[in-house]
Design a protein around this motif. Structure first.
Motif, PDB file in Angstrom:
ATOM      1  N   ASP A 217       6.901  19.117  59.736  1.00 23.02           N
ATOM      2  CA  ASP A 217       6.322  19.631  58.496  1.00 23.02           C
ATOM      3  C   ASP A 217       7.219  19.440  57.294  1.00 23.02           C
ATOM      4  O   ASP A 217       6.901  19.903  56.191  1.00 23.02           O
ATOM      5  CB  ASP A 217       5.993  21.117  58.650  1.00 23.02           C
ATOM      6  N   GLY A 218       8.366  18.782  57.466  1.00 26.24           N
ATOM      7  CA  GLY A 218       9.253  18.532  56.337  1.00 26.24           C
ATOM      8  C   GLY A 218      10.696  18.831  56.670  1.00 26.24           C
ATOM      9  O   GLY A 218      11.070  19.003  57.838  1.00 26.24           O
ATOM     10  N   LEU A 219      11.510  18.931  55.641  1.00 22.45           N
ATOM     11  CA  LEU A 219      12.949  19.115  55.792  1.00 22.45           C
ATOM     12  C   LEU A 219      13.292  20.597  55.909  1.00 22.45           C
ATOM     13  O   LEU A 219      12.852  21.420  55.103  1.00 22.45           O
ATOM     14  CB  LEU A 219      13.678  18.503  54.589  1.00 22.45           C
ATOM     15  N   TYR A 220      14.109  20.900  56.925  1.00 26.83           N
ATOM     16  CA  TYR A 220      14.598  22.269  57.118  1.00 26.83           C
ATOM     17  C   TYR A 220      16.053  22.310  56.652  1.00 26.83           C
ATOM     18  O   TYR A 220      16.866  21.471  57.039  1.00 26.83           O
ATOM     19  CB  TYR A 220      14.503  22.671  58.584  1.00 26.83           C
ATOM     20  N   VAL A 221      16.379  23.343  55.802  1.00 30.80           N
ATOM     21  CA  VAL A 221      17.734  23.502  55.283  1.00 30.80           C
ATOM     22  C   VAL A 221      18.159  24.948  55.455  1.00 30.80           C
ATOM     23  O   VAL A 221      17.396  25.865  55.144  1.00 30.80           O
ATOM     24  CB  VAL A 221      17.824  23.119  53.782  1.00 30.80           C
ATOM     25  N   SER A 222      19.387  25.141  55.953  1.00 29.18           N
ATOM     26  CA  SER A 222      19.940  26.497  56.048  1.00 29.18           C
ATOM     27  C   SER A 222      21.420  26.444  55.724  1.00 29.18           C
ATOM     28  O   SER A 222      22.087  25.431  55.957  1.00 29.18           O
ATOM     29  CB  SER A 222      19.736  27.077  57.450  1.00 29.18           C
TER      30      SER A 222
END
Length: 464
Positions: free
Chosen positions: A408-413
């Motif tokens: 579903d797209g880019l995950y950033v943490s």
């Protein structure tokens, strides 16, 4: 240890009854006294009852098993019921013989010192045995031992009546012996009636007098119990099995409810050790339950998650709003139907004057798969995070950045350090600003997680 004491005192009663039976029978046959013979029959009955009691306490003390989940305690009650029947049979025989002698023209009865002596000795033995049996019966709650003690107690009174009859014979009225025998029959019948009443109560699961009230009082005293809804008690030998239904606040977590259940069980064990309870907790809407708590309770009952619950006054009416999460695969029609059903339930509890607005959030999958960003994608994310942090005066530094390309797209943490004394409200606003800046800077971001932590803890974490 209590089992050994019960069996020991029951066995000693067998020997005592046997000795008294032999003494009374011999003297009764020698003197022709119906009173003494009836006492011999009574003692013979006591010996049979004592043997039955001895077997009953041995079986009744056996632990519960697959076929007898409540134990074997009622064997003692069955034993007591059989003893009751024997008492009535003996009383009927004595009455028959006494009436026959009263109607006869002449009765030959001899009053001697040994007939008086054997009755006196039996009274002394009866006093000792009844006290010993009552003591152990009270300590162990044994109904069989109590029945045996009752036999010996009734023997004391009936033996006294026989002494009176022998005295009347000595004074020149031979039929006084038969009258005394009727007195013995009366005592035996009374003892049988009392014993039978208590035994039948146990066999039909009649709760001991006042036990339900005492259980309710002890359970209600536990802090956190709203009320005791129901108490059912049934005896089985020395044990009382109880079902206790308690009401607790429906906003409590499962662990809190379980802790209350165990607290009730512990209080009952301390105050009423003979009670073995099963405690059932049921939810109750308390009068001090807040609107937000009501929303969470009704949502949880429908397996729904809610957040951002807010209550405000719009005009002269209370207004409730919250976010509700539903499966992201649902259509708007299905999701709206779920929201409407929850709103209807809330209106039924809170009243029609409360207006409700529900924001529907998609609940994403909890298991993800993805790949590391390719090319300059990771560098782009790192630079964007650094710029966003530098633009916010409350942010001190960032570390532990993670990025992953998902379906579903880019995950950033990343972790973000804030001053130790910064108010959490301001910290939350800062994390929201960081998220918005990242979404504006980096194309294709679907999820941003900012882990806020105080600077003192964050520095230690980075060193580790």
């Amino acid at each position: 240890m209590s089992s050994d004491r019960k069996q020991s005192v029951a066995l000693s009663s067998v020997f005592a009854s046997a000795a008294m039976t032999i003494m009374k029978l011999v003297v009764g046959l020698m003197t022709g006294s119906l009173g003494v013979l009836s006492e011999a029959a009574h003692s013979l009955l006591d010996m049979g009852a004592a043997i039955l009691t001895w077997f009953a306490v041995r079986i009744g003390d056996q632990p519960a098993d697959e076929r007898h989940p409540y134990g074997h305690g009622k064997v003692e009650s069955v034993s007591a019921l059989i003893e009751t029947g024997l008492l009535f049979v003996t009383a009927a025989w004595i009455v028959k013989e006494a009436v026959t002698r009263l109607l006869a023209e002449a009765v030959a009865v001899e009053s001697t010192w040994w007939s008086v002596g054997v009755i006196v000795v039996s009274i002394l033995i009866d006093i000792g045995r009844s006290r010993a049996l009552f003591k152990v019966a009270k300590e162990t709650g044994s109904q069989a031992l109590e029945a045996d003690a009752l036999h010996f107690s009734s023997d004391i009174l009936s033996s006294t009546a026989v002494l009176v009859g022998l005295g009347l014979v000595w004074l020149g009225w031979p039929k006084g012996d038969a009258v005394a025998a009727l007195g013995v029959a009366g005592f035996v019948t009374l003892a049988g009636w009392r014993l039978g009443s208590r035994t039948i109560d146990v066999l039909v699961d009649a709760a001991p007098q006042g036990i339900a009230e005492r259980i309710e009082e002890v359970a209600a005293a536990v802090p956190g119990i709203a009320r005791v809804e129901l108490v059912r008690a049934r005896p089985a030998g020395p044990v009382v099995f109880a079902e206790v239904v308690i009401k607790v606040g429906r906003t409590l977590h499962l662990e809190q409810v379980e802790a209350l259940r165990h607290a009730v069980i512990a209080h009952l064990a301390a105050k009423l050790p003979e009670v073995q309870p099963v405690v059932i907790a049921e939810p109750l809407a308390l009068s001090d339950e807040s609107i937000a708590e009501t929303v969470r309770v009704l949502a949880a009952a429908r397996d729904l998650s809610v957040h951002h619950v807010g209550v405000a006054a719009i005009g002269d009416r209370p207004h409730l709003s919250f976010d509700m999460e539903v499966d992201e695969s649902l259509t708007i029609v299905a999701a709206h139907a779920i929201a409407s059903e929850l709103e209807t339930a809330l209106t039924a509890e809170l009243g029609a004057e409360v207006t409700i607005d529900t924001h529907i959030d998609p609940r994403r999958a909890t298991d993800f798969s993805g790949t590391a960003p390719t090319g300059d994608r990771l560098s782009e994310v790192q630079a964007a995070v650094a710029r966003a942090a530098a633009e916010d005066s409350l942010v001190e530094s960032v570390h532990h950045l993670e990025a992953q390309e998902r379906e579903d797209g880019l995950y950033v943490s990343f972790h973000c350090l804030f001053p130790d004394l910064a108010p959490i409200g301001q910290v939350h606003q800062a994390t929201v600003r960081l998220e918005h800046r990242l979404r504006d800077s980096v194309h294709g971001i679907s999820r941003v997680v900012v882990h806020a932590e105080p600077t003192s803890d964050g520095i230690e974490a980075m060193r580790a």
